[in-house]
Each structure stands twice: as C-alpha cells, then as structure tokens.
Design a protein around this motif. Structure first.
Motif, short mmCIF file in Angstrom:
data_model
loop_
_atom_site.label_atom_id
_atom_site.label_comp_id
_atom_site.label_asym_id
_atom_site.label_seq_id
_atom_site.Cartn_x
_atom_site.Cartn_y
_atom_site.Cartn_z
N LEU A 137 -26.34 -27.93 -18.85
CA LEU A 137 -27.70 -27.30 -18.17
C LEU A 137 -27.09 -26.89 -16.84
O LEU A 137 -27.43 -25.96 -16.26
N PHE A 138 -25.93 -27.59 -16.46
CA PHE A 138 -25.55 -27.05 -15.05
C PHE A 138 -24.76 -25.56 -15.18
O PHE A 138 -25.08 -24.90 -14.50
N PHE A 139 -24.18 -25.50 -16.24
CA PHE A 139 -23.61 -24.42 -16.64
C PHE A 139 -24.49 -23.14 -16.92
O PHE A 139 -24.54 -21.86 -16.40
N PHE A 140 -25.73 -23.67 -17.59
CA PHE A 140 -26.83 -22.72 -17.80
C PHE A 140 -27.20 -22.21 -16.74
O PHE A 140 -27.60 -20.92 -16.45
N MET A 141 -27.38 -22.95 -15.62
CA MET A 141 -28.28 -22.52 -14.20
C MET A 141 -27.25 -21.67 -13.46
O MET A 141 -27.33 -20.99 -12.74
N TRP A 142 -25.86 -22.04 -13.82
CA TRP A 142 -24.73 -21.31 -13.07
C TRP A 142 -25.03 -19.77 -13.46
O TRP A 142 -24.88 -18.93 -12.64
N GLU A 143 -25.13 -19.49 -14.75
CA GLU A 143 -25.11 -18.23 -15.19
C GLU A 143 -26.41 -17.52 -15.17
O GLU A 143 -26.53 -16.50 -15.21
N LEU A 144 -27.42 -18.61 -14.91
CA LEU A 144 -28.85 -17.83 -14.74
C LEU A 144 -29.01 -16.68 -13.64
O LEU A 144 -29.65 -15.78 -13.93
N GLU A 145 -28.23 -16.93 -12.81
CA GLU A 145 -28.62 -16.07 -11.34
C GLU A 145 -27.76 -14.98 -11.76
O GLU A 145 -27.66 -13.98 -10.67
N LEU A 146 -26.77 -14.72 -12.66
CA LEU A 146 -25.97 -13.82 -12.67
C LEU A 146 -26.53 -12.35 -12.93
O LEU A 146 -26.34 -11.33 -12.09
N ILE A 147 -27.36 -12.13 -13.91
CA ILE A 147 -27.89 -10.75 -14.20
C ILE A 147 -29.08 -10.26 -13.16
O ILE A 147 -29.11 -9.10 -12.62
N PRO A 148 -29.90 -11.40 -12.56
CA PRO A 148 -30.73 -11.03 -11.49
C PRO A 148 -30.03 -10.78 -10.12
O PRO A 148 -30.59 -9.63 -9.47
N VAL A 149 -29.09 -11.33 -9.81
CA VAL A 149 -28.29 -10.79 -8.63
C VAL A 149 -27.61 -9.34 -8.92
O VAL A 149 -27.44 -8.61 -8.18
N TYR A 150 -27.19 -9.21 -10.14
CA TYR A 150 -26.65 -7.90 -10.32
C TYR A 150 -27.54 -6.83 -10.27
O TYR A 150 -27.48 -5.93 -9.67
N LEU A 151 -28.80 -7.07 -10.72
CA LEU A 151 -29.91 -6.02 -10.37
C LEU A 151 -30.27 -5.85 -9.19
O LEU A 151 -30.45 -4.66 -8.37
N LEU A 152 -30.26 -7.04 -8.21
CA LEU A 152 -30.56 -6.70 -6.96
C LEU A 152 -29.39 -6.02 -6.09
O LEU A 152 -29.76 -5.16 -5.27
N LEU A 153 -28.12 -6.34 -6.47
CA LEU A 153 -27.24 -5.56 -5.87
C LEU A 153 -26.83 -4.10 -6.39
O LEU A 153 -26.70 -2.99 -5.55
N CYS A 154 -27.27 -3.64 -7.76
CA CYS A 154 -27.04 -2.59 -8.30
C CYS A 154 -28.31 -1.29 -7.67
O CYS A 154 -27.84 -0.07 -7.73
N LEU A 155 -29.56 -2.06 -7.56
CA LEU A 155 -30.43 -0.97 -7.65
C LEU A 155 -30.98 -0.53 -6.11
O LEU A 155 -31.66 0.28 -5.88
N TRP A 156 -30.48 -1.44 -5.27
CA TRP A 156 -30.93 -1.31 -3.93
C TRP A 156 -29.65 -1.49 -2.79
O TRP A 156 -29.03 -2.70 -3.03
N GLY A 157 -29.39 -0.66 -2.03
CA GLY A 157 -28.26 -0.72 -1.15
C GLY A 157 -27.69 0.51 -0.91
O GLY A 157 -28.24 1.69 -0.77
#
Length: 502
Positions: A137-157
């Motif tokens: 579950l620790f690893f699952f949560m570690w990976e869960l933020e990957l795609i959302p942060v990618y979207l935040l980085l890629c679409l605004w800035g």
C-alpha cells in the motif's frame, strides 16, 4: 460505536472522492471551482486536526488508530493504516501546504477543473502514503501522485514545461522500479505466508548481503525524491517551469516523501544495512549542501535559484538520518517540516513577483521594494528564515543536525570535523546566494510603477497565505517544543532498536 469509525480511511479518501464532483459543478465560470477546492482542503485539514487532537496520544510509541481491511486476499494485500508521531507531523504539513497551494492557484483561469482535480488526487496520495502500514500500500500511494503531478507540471507553467514534466516522470518512475522489487523481496523472503505488514517486517532478519541490496533498492527511489546528489537534476527544471502553486507541492510535501521513506523503511526495517550506509549518507549530504549552494549562487533565474537552495537544505535531512542519534534524527524530521514551510513560501512569493513583473531573471529585476513593500518584507523574512536565522525554524533544525553529528559515537573526530566544516561552508554560501538575490530583486532603480503598471503590492489573499506560512516558522523557531514532543517517542523507539542491535 465511535471506535469503529474508519478515521484514517476517511481523511485518505475524502479529497479524491471530492474531486469526482468537479465535472458536475455548474458551468458558470471559474468562481465556484476556485471556492470549492480550497473549501474541500480546509475541511480535510480541520478534520485531520480534530482527529489527531481527540484520538492521538503524543507520548505513546506504538502505532495508533490502526485500521485493517482485506483488499486482495490472494496475495494477502490489506488496506492497513496507522499513525505515529512521524507520520502525524507530515500529514499535518501535507494538509496545511496543500490548502495554501489551492489559494495560491486562485489566478489560474484556464482549465480550472482539470487543474484542481489532480491537486485533490495528489492530496489523497500524499496523506495515504504517510499513514500506510502495508508495504505494498505504501508503494501504491507512492505511485498514486505520479500522474496527477505530471498533469500539473505539463499543462500549466513555462514554455519548457513538457520537458520538465517528462523528466520528472522518467526520474520518479525509473526510480520506483527498485523499491517495488525490494518490497516484494522483503515480504517473500523466508517461509510461510508473505507478510506485507510493516510492523511484522520490522521483526524479520535477512543475510547482510541481501539487506544491503534491499537498502540500496529503497534508497535509489528516496534519493530521487528527496533528492540526494547526484539524483537531483529533475528538481531545478521542474520548479523552473511549473506554476508557483504547483511548485509549493514538491517543495512543501513531495520531497518529504523521500525523507519519510528513508526513516520509515530503511532505518526501521533495515537497520543493520543502514548503519553501514550511515557515513556515506552523511558525506553525500554534506557534499550536496556545498554543491547545491554553489550552483544556486550562479543561477540567474529566480525559481531555479530557490530550487537549488531546496536541494542544499535537504542535505541536512540526509545528514541527520545518517547520524543515528536522537538529536540528528529529530533535526532531520524538523528540517523536513521547516523546509516544507519555507520552500513553499519562497516559491509562492517568486510566483506572485512574476505575476507582476513578468520576468524571473534577476538581471531584469531591481527596485521592486519601493512599489511593493509588502512583497519586499515577506521575501526578506522568508529568506532570513531559509538562512537559518536564530528565532526561525531552520535554525533549530540545522542546529539539531549538527549536534547529532557531533555527539555521534559511531564516527571518528576527523570525519565529524570534516562534515561540520562542509555544513558550515554551505551555511555561509546560503547567505551569499540569498542576500544577493534580495539585493538584485529589490534594490536599484530598474523597475518602477512608471515603467511597469502591473507593479501592484500584495493583496489580502497573498498577505493571508504568506502570514499563514510565516507564523509556524516563527513559532517553531521560538519554541521548538511545539512540535518536537510529537516525534520524540518515535525517535526513541527507533534508537532503542538500534541500541539493542549493537
């Protein structure tokens, strides 16, 4: 009846469930969405604070508020949550920083639904990681933020945001392969049913060669996230291109996931190997402090200068964890809290400055103090906090890390002296790059109201956000016992296991 309430599950799932309502909100502009997300984050933060205040015992060394639900029976994968002093402080930091980041995102008017959705998903992933008591579950949560942060980085800035977002994903996803293999190995090693419960795994022993390999596997992922030199190169690009509200999340929370994993997994589960790696962690941390300070001094871009400053300050976390002393580990944890507040504040101020000046280049700034005195005051205060000025949280955390190294009985006098010299050099360099940044931004005559009509001083939203970040920095600096007792029992239990091993 109340004892059966899944309190931790509620605070983990509430933000992500609330994010599903974003597409169905009335389409009458951005106003409702811009109020909805901060409202959800404030509600979550108040809920976290209430639960911890009513149901968490500060002086207890055990895991509290334990919740266990069978998830995938075939592989004995459980939804297992629990908190102690270490995870509690970081969950509170996550709620605090994320709430203020949503306020900082107020000026965003393009695709606001898409922006706030990954921010809420990331919120759930970060809280979930800090309360996970199952290693899968620790690893699952570690990976869960990957795609959302990618979207935040890629679409605004900035213009190079796709490049920086891709680099972030490649570093983070590439580094995540190793902890997955290490996590499965820790569980499946030995006979019987493979346990994924972190509390059970703490009682397992491994051949020293295997334990070293497992330690390295986890360390690579944490070295990328923390980051530890030389796995740091994604961070300046990410901060340099992302919107400043997005920058507040890596600076305030994401980097702390690496430090948390280093303590929770490497130090607690693999203590024998960690003792062997301790001196190398301290040496890497000291080198990182000096290298990143020198790199920050040469940066012309304001946000990249602050990014290298973040890398430098996270070196103290690595040193504290490697010291294996009460003062050092407490200093490392406090440094994560302190830098989370200071780093988020500096990126927020840099972004609001860009909104008004339309430039991040220090060569093009100057004379901003006169038309924007509130910005000048806040930027100066947080820069001095980053300098570890006495009375600020950074001073306490760095002092504890230095004391941890000095009082460690595991290392020679010569080694400790070299580390102290390198750390002190980094502190001197910090005064150079931070004070020169203030001089080039706020003094001189380059910018004025006549040359740039957008040089409008802080409004109520910016003053409120900056003040909220400054008060805990000042409070912890003046009275560290506001937060140190929360984690002291946890650090004591870790060191007690270490002394038993010796």
């Amino acid at each position: 009846m109340m004892s059966n309430v899944p309190r931790l599950t509620t605070i983990v799932l509430f933000p992500i469930l609330a994010s599903f309502s974003l597409p169905i909100l009335p389409r009458d502009g951005n106003r409702i969405i811009r109020w909805y997300t901060p409202g959800i984050c404030i509600s979550e933060f108040l809920l976290i604070t209430y639960i911890f205040h009513r149901h968490f015992q500060v002086d207890s060394q055990s895991i509290q508020l334990i919740e266990t639900v069978k998830w995938i029976n075939s592989i004995h994968f459980h939804w297992r949550l629990g908190i102690d002093g270490l995870s509690m402080s970081l969950v509170l930091l996550t709620g605090f920083i994320t709430t203020l980041a949503t306020l900082a995102a107020w000026p965003i008017t393009r695709n606001t639904r898409l922006f706030h959705f990954p921010m809420l998903v990331t919120y759930s992933g970060q809280v979930g990681l800090f309360v996970s008591r199952d290693i899968l579950l620790f690893f699952f949560m570690w990976e869960l933020e990957l795609i959302p942060v990618y979207l935040l980085l890629c679409l605004w800035g900035g213009k190079r945001r796709p490049y920086s977002a891709t680099k972030f994903v490649l570093y983070t996803a590439g580094g995540s392969i190793f902890p997955l293999v290490a996590a499965l190995t820790t569980s499946f090693y030995g006979n019987g049913v493979p346990p994924f419960d972190i509390q059970v795994l703490m009682g397992k022993s491994y051949p020293i060669s295997l334990e070293i390999a497992l330690h390295l596997g986890f360390l690579i992922a944490y070295a990328v996230k923390l980051p530890i030199f030389p796995f740091h190169t994604w961070l300046p690009d990410t901060h340099g291109e992302a919107h400043y509200s997005t920058c507040m999340l890596p600076a305030g929370v994401l980097l702390k996931m690496g430090g948390y994993g280093l303590i929770r997994i490497n130090l607690e589960l693999l203590i024998h190997a960690h003792c062997l790696f301790g001196s190398w962690l301290i040496l890497l941390g000291a080198i990182q402090i000096v290298y990143a300070s020198l790199a920050s001094t040469s940066q012309r871009n304001l946000k990249r200068r602050i990014a290298y400053s973040s890398i430098s300050h996270m070196g103290f976390v690595t040193i504290g964890v490697g010291s294996l002393t009460d003062a050092g580990i407490n200093g490392a944890i406090l440094q994560m809290i302190s830098h989370g507040l200071i780093g988020a504040a500096l990126f927020f101020l840099a972004g609001t400055c860009y909104d008004r000046t339309q430039t991040l280049l220090l060569d093009e700034l100057g004379g901003v103090a006169a038309p924007m005195p509130k910005l000048f005051t806040m930027f100066s205060a947080f820069s001095l906090a980053s300098l570890a000025l006495p009375g600020m949280s950074g001073f306490v955390s760095e002092l504890l890390v230095f004391l941890g190294v000095v009082t460690s009985k595991q290392y020679s006098f010569l080694f400790k002296a070299e580390i102290i010299v390198l750390g002190a050099t980094g502190t001197v360099l910090a005064s150079i790059y931070l004070l020169s940044m203030l001089r080039r931004m706020f003094y001189g005559y380059r910018l004025s109201n006549e040359s740039n009509p957008y040089l409008i001083d802080f409004g109520p939203r910016e003053v409120f956000t900056s003040t909220c970040l400054f008060l805990p920095i000042l409070g912890i600096g003046l009275y560290p016992n506001l937060i140190l007792p929360i984690r002291s029992s946890k650090v004591f239990s870790i060191l007690f296991s270490y002394s038993d091993m010796r």
